[in-house]
Design a protein around this motif. Structure first.
Motif, mmCIF file in Angstrom:
data_model
loop_
_atom_site.group_PDB
_atom_site.id
_atom_site.type_symbol
_atom_site.label_atom_id
_atom_site.label_comp_id
_atom_site.label_asym_id
_atom_site.label_seq_id
_atom_site.Cartn_x
_atom_site.Cartn_y
_atom_site.Cartn_z
ATOM 1 N N LYS A 131 -5.739 6.487 -5.782
ATOM 2 C CA LYS A 131 -4.863 6.173 -4.640
ATOM 3 C C LYS A 131 -4.269 7.448 -4.036
ATOM 4 O O LYS A 131 -4.065 7.545 -2.828
ATOM 5 N N ASP B 177 2.457 1.666 -3.444
ATOM 6 C CA ASP B 177 1.525 2.168 -4.461
ATOM 7 C C ASP B 177 1.281 3.665 -4.299
ATOM 8 O O ASP B 177 1.243 4.404 -5.294
ATOM 9 N N ILE B 178 1.089 4.109 -3.052
ATOM 10 C CA ILE B 178 0.840 5.540 -2.822
ATOM 11 C C ILE B 178 2.047 6.365 -3.234
ATOM 12 O O ILE B 178 1.929 7.378 -3.929
ATOM 13 N N ARG C 246 0.834 -1.199 0.000
ATOM 14 C CA ARG C 246 0.000 0.000 0.000
ATOM 15 C C ARG C 246 0.873 1.255 0.000
ATOM 16 O O ARG C 246 0.635 2.204 -0.753
ATOM 17 N N TRP D 225 -7.312 9.309 -2.278
ATOM 18 C CA TRP D 225 -8.221 8.504 -1.483
ATOM 19 C C TRP D 225 -8.413 9.060 -0.069
ATOM 20 O O TRP D 225 -9.519 9.007 0.480
#
Length: 463
Positions: A328, A298-299, A295, A331
């Motif tokens: 992302k 990805d960010i 996570r 979000w």
């Protein structure tokens, strides 16, 4: 036999024909030389001076000026080139030369005999008596070729004709120089505009990230927090695992009563530290930590792609992937405010585009949608589809909507309805420019009090 008068007429005709032939040869040679000058001149100034040099090879003058006429400048006349380069002079009042700067060729045998010449307060011109002026009309401007000589009647009629014929040819050369200059200026302006647009796009990116900074930090902190918590817990488990491994190693080399005692210690450690639970929990800790790390990856990857200065790279990419990557980033701004719904086309929607620029467009639209919410439940719907060899992207919300008057202005640069510090007024205007640069179009449909829907059409890659 011919009479003396007939002989004289025949002789005069031969002289005239010879002069015409000489003028024709001189003009042709001048034109050939002028073409060579055009091909080799580094710039307009060099071309203009070398044209004066060419004229001097066939017309006897002591000094020559090339004057340019510009209706958009003051003064409207300006001296472009002088031959020879060593000539010294002072420019006076151009209006005093107006009687001779017309659309007709002028050949003054003796300027001193002209009543108007006494009104010319140009000391540098008073040394000359013969004056030959030839207007040259290019497609965009008028020029004047001014030839001067200190002797009277220095320029014969054949000189005037050579200069006139040559000026017609020179007009075409000056047209080419003017076109070349215009193209160069347009190229420079386009490059400058491109740099300004790139700077504005980068500034808008940074402004968007600034607004998202707190939310993004929180979004990064959540997975980082439970990764640290999981590692701390797993480190405490390692102490029990080390004790257990140590006991098993001793048990492997023991026998009899010592082995029985070690087995009792192992059983007690299993009971006291609940090793069975630790083993199960360790698998979950590792799994959750890997998910958290992915996570974070990805960010950060999305942020890096978005914030990286645009280098104009064009790629064939998936619209759905760009949308998901953009979500992302934003979000943290959306998750506590709206319900996000996807209706993405199942087949790959590939476009030829700049990923960073498209991501910025989607980010602007999603941020605007989130900030427009004034009701509950708040919803944003993202839709993609293939329509007639075009990729359709729709971002719709059920927020406050816009009036017809506001819809007409939202794509204007620096126009914003947000409070000071909450918007630059460039987001939608830059988004429109980016989409149009990608040969697409962006439209908006909105109803006051019911919400807005932005539609983007982009050509399919390879269409």
């Amino acid at each position: 036999m011919l009479s003396d008068e007939q002989n004289q007429q025949a002789m005069l005709q031969l002289i005239q024909e010879n002069q015409q032939l000489t003028s024709y040869r001189q003009t042709n040679q001048l034109m050939l030389d002028a073409v060579s000058v055009l091909l080799n001149a580094a710039d307009a100034a060099e071309l203009q001076y070398k044209l004066l040099v060419l004229v001097q090879s066939v017309v006897p003058f002591e000094q020559a000026w090339l004057i340019g006429e510009r209706s958009d400048e003051t003064p409207y006349l300006r001296l472009l080139s002088v031959y020879p380069e060593t000539a010294t002079f002072e420019v006076g009042d151009w209006s005093q030369l107006a009687p001779w700067l017309t659309d007709q060729s002028v050949n003054l045998a003796d300027a001193q005999d002209e009543p108007s010449w006494a009104l010319v307060q140009w000391p540098s011109l008073h040394a000359f008596r013969s004056l030959l002026v030839q207007p040259i009309d290019s497609a965009h401007h008028r020029y004047y070729l001014l030839l001067m000589h200190p002797q009277s009647a220095a320029f014969a009629s054949n000189h005037q004709e050579v200069v006139r014929q040559f000026s017609l040819f020179v007009a075409g050369l000056l047209d080419r120089i003017e076109v070349r200059q215009l193209l160069s200026e347009n190229t420079t302006l386009r490059e400058r505009q491109k740099r300004m647009e790139t700077s504005l796009i980068q500034a808008e990116k940074m402004a968007s990230l600034g607004q998202l900074a707190a939310g993004v930090a929180h979004e990064l902190n959540n997975p980082l927090g439970y990764i640290l918590s999981n590692i701390t817990t797993f480190r405490s488990y390692i102490q029990s695992y080390n004790q257990l491994i140590h006991l098993y190693r001793q048990l492997a080399t023991s026998s009899g009563e010592q082995a029985s005692d070690l087995q009792n210690q192992i059983n007690e450690l299993y009971r006291k530290d609940d090793i069975e639970f630790m083993l199960e929990d360790s698998v979950e800790l590792v799994h959750d930590s890997i998910e958290g790390a992915m996570r974070l990856r990805d960010i950060i990857s999305s942020l890096r792609r978005f914030s990286h200065p645009d280098r104009g790279q064009i790629e064939v990419l998936s619209i759905n992937e760009i949308l998901e990557s953009t979500v992302k980033i934003i979000w943290s701004e959306l998750k506590n405010k709206v319900t996000l719904q996807y209706q993405l086309c199942e087949q790959p929607l590939m476009v030829k585009a700049n990923p960073s620029q498209l991501s910025q467009v989607f980010l602007n639209l999603l941020m605007n949608a989130a900030q427009a919410m004034d009701k509950s439940p708040a919803q944003i719907q993202i839709t993609t589809a293939l329509v007639d060899e075009q990729v359709l992207i729709r971002i719709c919300d059920n927020g406050c909507g816009m009036s017809p008057a506001l819809q007409k202005r939202i794509f204007e640069p620096f126009y914003t309805t947000k409070d000071v510090g909450k918007g630059t007024g460039l987001g939608l205007s830059l988004s429109k420019a980016i989409i149009e640069e990608h040969q697409g179009q962006i439209d908006v449909e909105s109803t006051l009090g019911r919400g807005s829907c932005f539609s983007i059409m982009l050509p399919v890659a390879g269409s």
